[in-house]
Design a protein around this motif. Structure first.
Motif, short mmCIF file in Angstrom:
data_model
loop_
_atom_site.label_atom_id
_atom_site.label_comp_id
_atom_site.label_asym_id
_atom_site.label_seq_id
_atom_site.Cartn_x
_atom_site.Cartn_y
_atom_site.Cartn_z
N MET A 56 0.83 -1.19 0.00
CA MET A 56 0.00 0.00 0.00
C MET A 56 0.87 1.25 0.00
O MET A 56 2.05 1.21 0.39
N GLU A 57 0.31 2.37 -0.42
CA GLU A 57 1.09 3.59 -0.57
C GLU A 57 1.72 4.06 0.75
O GLU A 57 2.80 4.67 0.75
N TRP A 58 1.08 3.76 1.88
CA TRP A 58 1.66 4.14 3.17
C TRP A 58 3.05 3.56 3.35
O TRP A 58 3.92 4.19 3.96
N PHE A 59 3.28 2.37 2.82
CA PHE A 59 4.61 1.75 2.91
C PHE A 59 5.66 2.67 2.31
O PHE A 59 6.73 2.88 2.90
N PHE A 60 5.38 3.23 1.13
CA PHE A 60 6.34 4.10 0.47
C PHE A 60 6.47 5.44 1.17
O PHE A 60 7.55 6.04 1.19
N ALA A 61 5.37 5.92 1.73
CA ALA A 61 5.44 7.16 2.50
C ALA A 61 6.39 6.99 3.67
O ALA A 61 7.23 7.86 3.95
N MET A 62 6.29 5.86 4.35
CA MET A 62 7.21 5.55 5.44
C MET A 62 8.65 5.44 4.93
O MET A 62 9.59 5.95 5.55
N ASP A 63 8.81 4.78 3.80
CA ASP A 63 10.14 4.58 3.24
C ASP A 63 10.85 5.92 3.00
O ASP A 63 12.06 6.03 3.20
N SER A 64 10.09 6.94 2.61
CA SER A 64 10.68 8.25 2.35
C SER A 64 11.18 8.95 3.61
O SER A 64 11.92 9.92 3.52
N LEU A 65 10.76 8.47 4.77
CA LEU A 65 11.17 9.08 6.03
C LEU A 65 12.09 8.18 6.86
O LEU A 65 12.55 8.58 7.93
N MET A 66 12.39 6.99 6.38
CA MET A 66 13.14 6.03 7.18
C MET A 66 14.58 6.47 7.42
O MET A 66 15.19 6.11 8.43
N THR A 67 15.16 7.21 6.50
CA THR A 67 16.55 7.64 6.67
C THR A 67 16.65 9.09 7.13
O THR A 67 17.73 9.68 7.08
#
Length: 295
Positions: A174-185
């Motif tokens: 789901m798109e939330w996964f990618f939203a999180m990915d953009s903030l993981m680093t």
């Protein structure tokens, strides 16, 4: 922009994108997943007469929404990436408003905004709400807050820095996964207090979210994303648990079921439950939906 069998909507969607007034250069990459209803022919005609910024990818085989999405986003070359679906309508000012945030704040990796849900006949229109104080123009949020709140915006509202996405995915998420990915680093997210997209939502629709089976699939994909982030990010477990619990309750209400694995997860990780975090998550998720829902 990804599309599949959207011949009745695709021209309005394209017109709404290409009529945006911006002070930067951009490329519009369109990936059609082997449409069979005439969408492909409309795209071919449109790309020939409309705008040289269009880069058209016409798939010979239907690969499914996930593979179409991943392949499309792997093609991008720009620093800032906007995603849009072929049946939605972009409202004036969207591209420039989100782009300006990235220019002004070097540490912002993702920008989203409110939306107007609408039906084909316009008898239904309902605006989503702002998760912050209503007087503010924008809300900054952190990785932990996004982990806690979960999905807070429609798909077509997302824009992100290409350099912020690190995960290599070969399956549906789901798109939330990618939203999180953009903030993981590192970095922050921004939510704009203005609607810049009309999100098509018909009571009777072919969208998978219009059926019980489709909703179950979406919930299970989302729960799988939560499992993954929970296992790999110990510092976010309290936030992710609140997100999981609110999502589980929403699934029970929507489709009258919850997987046994989800029940097991909730009980085995009860140590992560914090009433204050749960209450905040519940309030935000109630707040950001459309004021009136038809499905």
């Amino acid at each position: 922009m990804s599309c599949y069998n959207q011949k009745d909507y695709i021209v309005e969607c394209l017109d709404s994108i290409l009529s945006q007034e911006v002070d930067f250069d951009y490329e519009l990459i369109i990936s059609d997943d082997c449409s069979t209803d005439g969408t492909r022919e409309i795209l071919q005609t449109y790309s020939c007469i409309a705008d040289p910024r269009i880069n058209l990818l016409l798939r010979d085989v239907n690969v499914g929404a996930a593979a179409n999405y991943h392949g499309l986003h792997n093609m991008v070359k720009g620093d800032v990436v906007f995603h849009f679906d072929g049946d939605d309508v972009m409202l004036p000012g969207k591209l420039q408003a989100q782009y300006d945030v990235f220019v002004e704040y070097a540490d912002v990796n993702i920008v989203m905004h409110k939306a107007i849900y609408f039906s084909d006949d316009d008898k239904y229109q309902s605006e989503t709400q702002f998760p912050g104080a209503s007087a503010k123009d924008l809300l900054f949020f952190s990785r932990s807050e996004l982990a806690r709140w979960g999905t807070i915006a429609v798909h077509g509202s997302y824009a992100y820095r290409r350099s912020s996405r690190k995960a290599k995915i070969d399956h549906e998420v789901m798109e939330w996964f990618f939203a999180m990915d953009s903030l993981m680093t590192g970095g922050r997210g921004v939510f704009l207090n203005k609607s810049y997209v009309k999100y098509r939502c018909n009571f009777e629709s072919t969208s998978y979210l219009s059926s019980k089976k489709g909703k179950i699939k979406a919930y299970n994909l989302y729960l799988a994303d939560l499992y993954g982030y929970f296992e790999s990010n110990k510092d976010l477990q309290i936030d992710l648990y609140a997100n999981f619990l609110v999502t589980a309750l929403a699934m029970c209400k929507s489709v009258r079921m919850l997987p046994a694995s989800a029940v097991h997860f909730l009980f085995s990780n009860i140590k992560c439950f914090r009433p204050s975090v749960f209450i905040e998550t519940f309030k935000v998720r109630r707040m950001i939906g459309p004021k009136q829902s038809i499905r």
